[in-house]
Design an enzyme around this catalytic site. Structure first.
Site, PDB file in Angstrom:
ATOM      1  N   GLU A   1       0.859  -1.216  -0.041  1.00 42.84           N
ATOM      2  CA  GLU A   1      -0.091  -0.097  -0.049  1.00 42.84           C
ATOM      3  C   GLU A   1       0.961   1.189  -0.230  1.00 42.84           C
ATOM      4  O   GLU A   1       2.044   1.362   0.691  1.00 42.84           O
ATOM      5  CB  GLU A   1      -0.894   0.042   1.173  1.00 42.84           C
ATOM      6  CG  GLU A   1      -1.710   1.239   1.615  1.00 42.84           C
ATOM      7  CD  GLU A   1      -2.503   1.393   2.645  1.00 42.84           C
ATOM      8  OE1 GLU A   1      -3.107   0.224   3.272  1.00 42.84           O
ATOM      9  OE2 GLU A   1      -2.721   2.372   3.347  1.00 42.84           O
TER      10      GLU A   1
ATOM     11  N   GLU B   1      -2.553  11.735   2.899  1.00 43.59           N
ATOM     12  CA  GLU B   1      -3.621  11.727   3.735  1.00 43.59           C
ATOM     13  C   GLU B   1      -3.597  12.844   4.729  1.00 43.59           C
ATOM     14  O   GLU B   1      -2.665  13.509   5.123  1.00 43.59           O
ATOM     15  CB  GLU B   1      -3.345  10.306   4.739  1.00 43.59           C
ATOM     16  CG  GLU B   1      -3.373   9.063   4.180  1.00 43.59           C
ATOM     17  CD  GLU B   1      -3.009   7.931   5.157  1.00 43.59           C
ATOM     18  OE1 GLU B   1      -3.983   7.376   5.617  1.00 43.59           O
ATOM     19  OE2 GLU B   1      -1.921   7.680   5.491  1.00 43.59           O
TER      20      GLU B   1
END
Length: 376
Positions: free
Chosen positions: A240, A245
């Site tokens: 990932e 974010e």
């Protein structure tokens, strides 16, 4: 839709079969034999006439496609579909028709954008895929809207839906909306989009232009990638890459939610491992404007940047040297994800009553485009 600048009608297509090749079986003609198309997205039709079975393929399928890709003897109308060319340069594609032992090539040229903003193309790269969100609805050839609740592994509060109330395309933008509402047992809804098995690639310059809502407190927007083998090689072994974010608990604690962001990589050997790095940016990226978030990914490094097109000398806010952790997690095809989560372990909020970011009942994350370039 499509502006056809000119269509040169030639008597026949040049055949590239070597002189010493076996005699051709059958014959095939294409009309027109060359296309010059305008920069807008759209379609055109070419007529194929042949006395035998045939097949066709496109050398650069990232922006040009044909249908059908083959047929039998007779006349067939073949649809040519092109994406919008936003670059300052013309581009070409070759459609190759194969029949018997022979082949013919149809050249398609698309002119550069003549008005509006032109696409920034990083030096030494070429565009292989993009979604400019110019349509009237989500392009399901590119995206799947995942649905469901259950916390998504992070004790999140939202129920992801595929309703237009949560995911829509408006005025050339993708709009993901988190809504405070009771829905199938969840106190809030939102959307999560993936390109799994639809758009996948190995290495590149991956960029999205995003306008964030105010995340304080409780919103968790993200732009990220995962290994396309996730169905057979579940997380975290699939790998990932979190390009961007926002909404972390540390930003909430420091009162810097509008500037606090991070990148991260996760892998699975041995067990769940990760490397993350956060920054407090020098300016707000929740200022009601679009900002670009870029991941430059090659076989040796993953690097992430904010507003790299505006500040070409910017240093990466995240950098990781790639090694084989056991499953080559970062040296295989990835797909793209975009989502707007609510609450959970990342912001450290597990009660909808503490989500102050939805005081107006909803919040929107807008995406102007997502683009993938690869080295020429």
């Amino acid at each position: 839709m499509l502006s056809i600048i000119s269509a040169a009608l030639l008597l026949c297509c040049a055949c590239s079969v070597p002189e010493d090749a076996p005699a051709a079986e059958g014959s095939l003609s294409v009309s027109p034999s060359e296309l010059v198309l305008g920069y807008e997205e759209g379609e055109a039709v070419i007529e194929v006439t042949t006395d035998c079975e045939w097949g066709a393929s496109v050398a650069d399928a990232s922006w040009c496609a044909i249908f059908p890709g083959g047929g039998i003897a007779g006349e067939t109308s073949v649809k040519v579909k092109v994406g919008k060319n936003m670059s300052a340069e013309e581009r070409t594609a070759t459609v190759t028709f194969r029949y018997g032992n022979s082949r013919k090539d149809l050249k398609i040229t698309q002119t550069p954008s003549s008005d509006g903003p032109q696409m920034f193309v990083p030096e030494g790269y070429r565009l292989i895929w993009s979604d400019e969100f110019d349509g009237k609805s989500l392009n399901e050839d590119n995206w799947t809207a995942e649905t469901g609740a259950g916390g998504w592994g992070n004790s999140e509060l939202q129920y992801y839906t595929d309703r237009t109330e949560n995911v829509d395309v408006r005025d050339g933008k993708l709009v993901i909306t988190a809504r405070r509402e009771n829905y199938k047992g969840a106190p809030v809804t939102s959307a999560r989009l993936i390109t799994l098995d639809k758009v996948k690639f190995l290495y590149g310059y991956v960029v999205a232009s995003i306008k964030f809502p105010k995340t304080a407190n409780g919103l968790w927007p993200a732009f990220w990638m995962m290994g396309n083998d996730i169905r057979t090689n579940p997380w975290p072994n699939c790998g990932e890459t979190d390009i961007l974010e926002m909404g972390h608990a540390n930003g909430i604690k420091a009162g810097t939610q509008e500037k606090f962001l991070n990148g991260a990589c996760h892998w699975g050997v041995p067990g769940h491992q990760y490397y993350a790095h956060d920054i407090t940016n020098s300016y707000s990226v929740q200022d009601g404007k679009f900002h670009t978030f870029t991941c430059i990914w090659d076989q040796d490094y993953i690097r992430m940047y904010i507003d790299l097109e505006t500040y070409p000398d910017a240093q990466p806010y995240f950098e990781m040297k790639i090694v084989d952790f056991g499953d080559n997690e970062f040296r295989k095809e990835n797909f793209i994800l975009l989502n707007l989560a609510v609450g959970g372990n990342f912001p450290g909020i597990w009660d909808i009553g503490q989500v102050t970011a939805l005081k107006d009942g909803f919040a929107e994350m807008e995406v102007d485009y997502v683009r993938v370039f690869q080295k020429k």
